[in-house]
Design an enzyme around this catalytic site. Structure first.
Site, short mmCIF file in Angstrom:
data_model
loop_
_atom_site.label_atom_id
_atom_site.label_comp_id
_atom_site.label_asym_id
_atom_site.label_seq_id
_atom_site.Cartn_x
_atom_site.Cartn_y
_atom_site.Cartn_z
N ASP A 186 2.04 -4.43 1.54
CA ASP A 186 2.86 -5.32 2.40
C ASP A 186 2.94 -6.71 1.76
OD1 ASP A 186 3.22 -7.14 5.09
OD2 ASP A 186 4.11 -5.16 5.33
N TYR A 240 7.79 -14.81 6.40
CA TYR A 240 9.06 -14.13 6.15
C TYR A 240 10.15 -15.14 5.81
CZ TYR A 240 7.08 -9.77 7.84
OH TYR A 240 6.30 -8.65 7.98
N HIS A 261 1.69 3.11 5.76
CA HIS A 261 1.76 1.71 5.34
C HIS A 261 0.40 1.02 5.32
CE1 HIS A 261 3.84 -2.09 4.77
NE2 HIS A 261 3.14 -2.62 5.74
#
Lengths: 410, 405
Positions: free
Chosen positions: B181, B315, B371
């Site tokens: 990630d 982000y 994930h």
């Protein structure tokens, strides 16, 4: 034709005290995030705005006062059957003009809008005058919004919304009528006109002209050429840049709502400040420097907070209309020959070349404005109504579209 | 060697915080749900109601806190150029093996330092048959119990600076790196800026290569046109497309308006719970989450030092507010790279494209896991790291004097 059916009831907003108390308790326990220095609007709604609005909500905003004023509007509910979805209870404003032959007009809101967007245009549309046409106005809460009932099952899409809206008008005795909308009101207008155009909808008007598809050099050579040329004008370039910026940086809300509206719903339903920020961001960014008052904002957000289906339900229209994010809400719409009027407001979010309006339908009227944004009926009511009067008035391109109802006293 | 800034760290959430949370939970207002929605519209109502109920009645934060406090945790101040000092929280587990390989483990979103928990005993364990590691697992700035930057512009190079300085401060001049990630994305910056000199090799469980380019990867590029992809690659691309279409709303919102969504996340426990839980389930390979596990995971966000809204800003910063890719400014390096492929990872591109990320020396395929690989399949990750860095492995001895035995 008899207008009233047995399920129509007069409607008055009466939010229970317990709901107001819960809101008060939640506001007392609000927990705010911090903010990056100098962030302003770059990361979303600024903290100062939210702090001020929350304080106002706790100390000054009087919902009962708002409620009483809203209750001065002629509001009703009635049951509408939608095939496959059972009975939906529709909430709507219905204001008849004193002009008997006024033109029946359906006004459809969008997101994060609601039925109250009709408020300022209501007296203007229904007013009697020898110099302009009058309208009977119907302004519903879309299912899942405001005070209409909730949709219970998946799959409530364009044809269902169109069916709901058309049945409402017919049940009120308006077998033939005209349509006005922006935001989802525009997109649903495309649906409504596709299914009920000519037979029921005689003409329509939008303040958010978005076509179903881009012009093709083969099918629409002139529009395509005009688009290419508009890239050379300063205004054309500015609009395209703005549209691109919106697509890249302004559609987070839409991507969330069209793919995971339920996940989003929990925060919006549970947190007044979460809901406030989610909606207020658009009220500011999408309007043309409209001077929002704190009471105005909080009343607007309260319609969502106290809505019948809950604030989380409204976003589902994005999911259903865009097939869970795999499609586009405008997909599949084809040019319609029902007369169409467009109003262009400078602050509208996406401004495509004006020639593209011809792709939507049979364009008979265009009105250009110096001021006003996405929430045109709220920001520029005279501008919007002026256009409708020009479009439908004597000498106008859509005069007399509804047989026997030209909008003037006999 | 430890600097005077280092302090042992115990999590100690004040009672008032827990009372406050309890009061908020009591006022939870739930939305309705469409019949037959299942997971298609987001986290299902019955799951969320059950979890909120558990949070109120069954879950014991103090028990979690006590267990977490048995981990060797510390804080220290790290200077970041232009951003002043950030107090960084981290787990630092030394191995008994003196020559153990220093390894930096970087989490992502909605992850945390918790993700290293199951790896710690496996990686630090000594043994003749496999290498051992000294493990450092920080809370990234803005996550867990680390401070957050207070001004805009804290981007890839800044995160990399924090991570590298942390390792140096702990006396690890040369080390290896593992992450998925954001841990993967930041890895590219760490390797670009500190590769070879400090970072001797790196490993990821979430490779996210760009498409091959004609100039940088001519053979792969041409292969795209002239060779058809095998069934596995096609399936991976299809999965990727599905994720892009239906699973990236959160990414877009956090990359453009993190403050707006931040209000919900900071104010609403159920809002935060559903936002994160949706990923815990949809991004894992049928991992059998217990309610306690989920609530503990969410609690680290709810009770985080900077608050849950701060964690979304990465982000925005790393994409320039959605105007560029997350690896802008990073370059391909010859620092040895290892990749582990897990079937339910959200980003799935043709495996051949991993060569565009770096000097690929190790690859490993798994039948199970998603994930959150370190959490779901710790033995698999540890096994891969042991193979990559162990005797006979492609990255054995990359850190001089610290072969792991």
């Amino acid at each position: 034709m008899a207008a009233a059916t047995s399920t129509e009831e007069s409607f008055k907003l009466a939010i229970p005290d317990a709901d107001l108390e819960l809101l008060r308790k939640k506001l007392d326990l609000v927990r705010l995030p911090d903010e990056l220095d100098g962030a302003e609007w770059d990361y979303g709604v600024p903290l100062d705005d939210v702090k001020r609005l929350v304080a106002h909500w706790q100390e000054k905003f009087d919902w009962r006062k708002s409620e009483a004023k809203i209750n001065e509007l002629p509001m009703f509910t009635r049951d509408i059957e939608v095939e496959g979805f059972g009975t939906l209870n529709a909430h709507y404003v219905h204001q008849r003009s004193e002009v008997d032959n006024a033109i029946p007009l359906l006004f459809v809101h969008g997101w994060p809008g609601h039925f109250l967007e009709v408020r300022k245009i209501l007296p203007l549309l229904t007013a009697k005058s020898p110099d302009h046409p009058s309208f009977h106005v119907v302004a519903p809460s879309l299912p899942g919004f405001g005070f209409s009932g909730a949709i219970k099952k998946t799959g409530f899409k364009g044809p269902q919304y169109a069916e709901f809206l058309n049945k409402l008008m017919i049940s009120l005795g308006y077998n033939e009528y005209v349509y006005q909308g922006g935001d989802w009101g525009h997109i649903l207008g495309l649906q409504a006109v596709t299914h009920y155009g000519h037979k029921h909808i005689k003409a329509w008007h939008s303040n958010m002209p978005l076509p179903g598809a881009r012009p093709s050099p083969v099918k629409n050579p002139l529009i395509f050429l005009s688009t290419v040329l508009s890239a050379f004008s300063q205004e054309g370039r500015a609009n395209m840049q703005r549209a691109q910026q919106f697509a890249q940086q302004g559609t987070g809300y839409s991507k969330m709502q069209s793919t995971k509206p339920q996940t989003l719903a929990y925060g919006l339903t549970d947190s007044p400040v979460g809901l406030l920020a989610w909606i207020y961001e658009k009220l500011v960014i999408w309007s043309d420097k409209y001077p929002w008052g704190d009471d105005e904002v909080l009343e607007w957000v309260s319609i969502y907070w106290f809505s019948r289906a809950g604030p989380g339900a409204a976003g589902r229209i994005y999911y259903e209309m865009a097939n869970g994010g795999t499609g586009n809400a405008l997909d599949g719409n084809v040019w319609q020959s029902v007369p169409l009027g467009i109003s262009y407001f400078p602050g509208e979010v996406v401004r495509l070349p004006r020639s593209w309006s011809h792709l939507i339908g049979k364009l008979v009227f265009e009105g250009e404005h110096e001021k006003g944004g996405h929430f045109a009926a709220h920001e520029a009511p005279e501008g919007l109504v002026g256009d409708l009067r020009k479009m439908y008035g004597k000498g106008g391109p859509a005069y007399g579209v509804v047989p026997g109802k030209d909008g003037y006293s006999a | 060697m430890a600097s005077s800034d280092e302090r042992p760290y115990s999590i100690s959430i004040p009672d008032s915080e827990l009372d406050f949370l309890k009061k908020k939970l009591e006022l939870t207002r739930f939305p309705d749900e469409l019949e037959g929605a299942a997971w298609n519209y987001g986290a299902p109502l019955s799951d969320i109601k059950r979890l909120v109920g558990h949070w109120q009645d069954g879950y014991d934060w103090r028990k979690s806190e006590a267990a977490l406090n048995t981990l060797p945790m510390f804080t220290r101040d790290i200077e970041v150029e232009g951003f002043g000092t950030l107090n960084i929280h981290y787990v630092h587990q030394k191995s008994d093996v003196a020559g153990a390989i220093p390894l930096l483990f970087a989490h992502g979103w909605p992850g945390s330092f918790l993700e290293v928990r199951k790896l710690l005993p496996l990686l630090s364990a000594g043994g003749p048959d496999h290498p051992s590691f000294h493990v450092v697992a920080p809370s990234l700035p803005g996550f867990g119990f680390s401070e957050a930057p207070s001004k805009p512009g804290f981007k890839g190079p800044q995160y990399a600076e924090v991570l590298n300085k942390l390792m140096l401060a702990l006396g690890y001049e040369e080390y290896v790196y593992q992450g998925g990630d954001w841990g993967y994305a930041l890895g590219k910056y760490v390797v670009t800026n500190y590769g070879h000199r400090h970072v001797k090799a790196w490993h990821t469980n979430m490779p996210l290569p760009g498409a091959p380019s004609l100039f940088k990867n001519p053979l792969l590029y041409l292969g795209m046109f002239f060779l058809s992809y095998d069934e596995t690659s096609m399936k991976r691309l299809a999965n990727m497309k599905r994720h892009r279409t239906k699973g990236t709303g959160y990414f877009n919102e956090q990359a453009t308006k993190p403050q707006t969504i931040g209000y919900s996340l900071a104010d609403s426990p159920v809002g935060l719970l559903s936002w994160i839980y949706e990923k815990l389930v949809s991004w894992t390979d049928e991992y059998p989450w217990t309610d306690d596990e989920v609530i503990e995971w969410i609690s680290v966000y709810w009770l985080s030092r900077a608050g849950p809204a701060a964690s979304t800003r990465i982000y925005h910063e790393l994409t320039g507010g959605m105007t560029h890719d997350t690896d802008q400014g990073t370059v391909w390096t010859s620092v040895p790279l290892g990749v582990s492929y897990f079937p339910k990872e959200i980003f799935q591109l043709p495996k051949s494209w991993s060569h565009t990320l770096g000097n690929l020396v190790f690859e490993s395929d798994h039948d199970k896991g998603g994930h959150f690989a370190a959490f779901e399949q710790p033995e698999a990750i540890a096994g891969d790291l042991r193979k990559m860095f162990g005797k006979g492995g492609p990255a054995h001895g990359v850190v001089p004097g610290k072969g792991g035995y």
